[in-house]
Design a protein around this motif. Structure first.
Motif, short mmCIF file in Angstrom:
data_model
loop_
_atom_site.label_atom_id
_atom_site.label_comp_id
_atom_site.label_asym_id
_atom_site.label_seq_id
_atom_site.Cartn_x
_atom_site.Cartn_y
_atom_site.Cartn_z
N LYS A 45 0.84 -1.20 0.00
CA LYS A 45 0.00 0.00 0.00
C LYS A 45 0.88 1.26 0.00
CE LYS A 45 -3.43 2.47 2.75
NZ LYS A 45 -4.11 2.53 4.04
N LEU A 62 -5.76 5.84 -3.40
CA LEU A 62 -6.35 4.83 -2.54
C LEU A 62 -7.87 4.91 -2.67
CD1 LEU A 62 -6.10 2.65 -0.33
CD2 LEU A 62 -6.22 4.52 1.35
N ASP A 105 -9.61 0.49 1.63
CA ASP A 105 -8.79 -0.33 2.52
C ASP A 105 -9.78 -0.89 3.52
OD1 ASP A 105 -7.07 -1.53 4.31
OD2 ASP A 105 -5.69 0.16 4.40
N VAL A 109 -7.22 -4.06 -0.27
CA VAL A 109 -6.80 -2.70 -0.57
C VAL A 109 -6.90 -2.51 -2.07
CG1 VAL A 109 -4.90 -1.03 -0.47
CG2 VAL A 109 -5.22 -2.66 1.41
#
Length: 156
Positions: free
Chosen positions: A19, A29, A32, A42
């Motif tokens: 990550k 992102l 998660d 993720v």
């Protein structure tokens, strides 16, 4: 019927390390999520891409680092490489293949080949679309290829 590639699963050994690497590389992102102590997912998306990557705990049984030849298309190979390097990502020098076609594997990794590829230093001299490359890997060894495309082939 449209078929759109949405997510590519990456096998990793350390979810937090992966990550951190992809965020450092500029991926956004998206998710998660931990369902319980046995599962975590993720999801991140490369800048400008409609396709994301997903990895995590119990997401795949594939060996960490076994995803190879993942292409990221860029309009300027030199600029893309420089940006990744500025972000602290180790990226190969820019190269082109003697026979024009690079298939995302290092020499010797694929046993059944029609021909061996030969890397030549620098971008393709005429900077033809599909002809210039650079490579990098995540901490587990999943292999990525930057490919410069400035003009798509017909039908794309």
């Amino acid at each position: 019927m449209d078929l759109k590639l949405e997510v590519v699963v990456l096998p990793v050994s350390d979810v937090d390390r992966a990550k951190a690497f992809y965020e450092k590389a500029g991926f956004r992102l998206d998710l998660d999520k931990t369902a319980n102590e046995d599962w975590r997912g993720v999801q991140l998306t490369p800048p400008g891409s409609a396709c994301s990557i997903i990895f995590g705990k119990a997401v795949t049984s594939a060996a960490p680092g076994s995803a190879q030849g993942l292409y990221l298309v860029v309009s300027d190979i030199e600029q893309a490489r420089a940006e990744l390097v500025d972000r602290g990502i180790e990226v190969s020098e820019i190269f082109h293949d003697a026979d024009f076609f690079y298939h995302g594997h290092e020499a010797g990794e694929v046993t059944h080949r029609l021909q061996e590829q030969q890397r030549l230093a620098g971008p393709r001299p005429e900077r033809a679309s599909y002809g210039s490359f650079a490579t990098f890997s995540d901490p587990d060894g999943n292999g990525w290829v930057l490919q410069e495309i400035t003009e798509r082939l017909p039908g794309r």
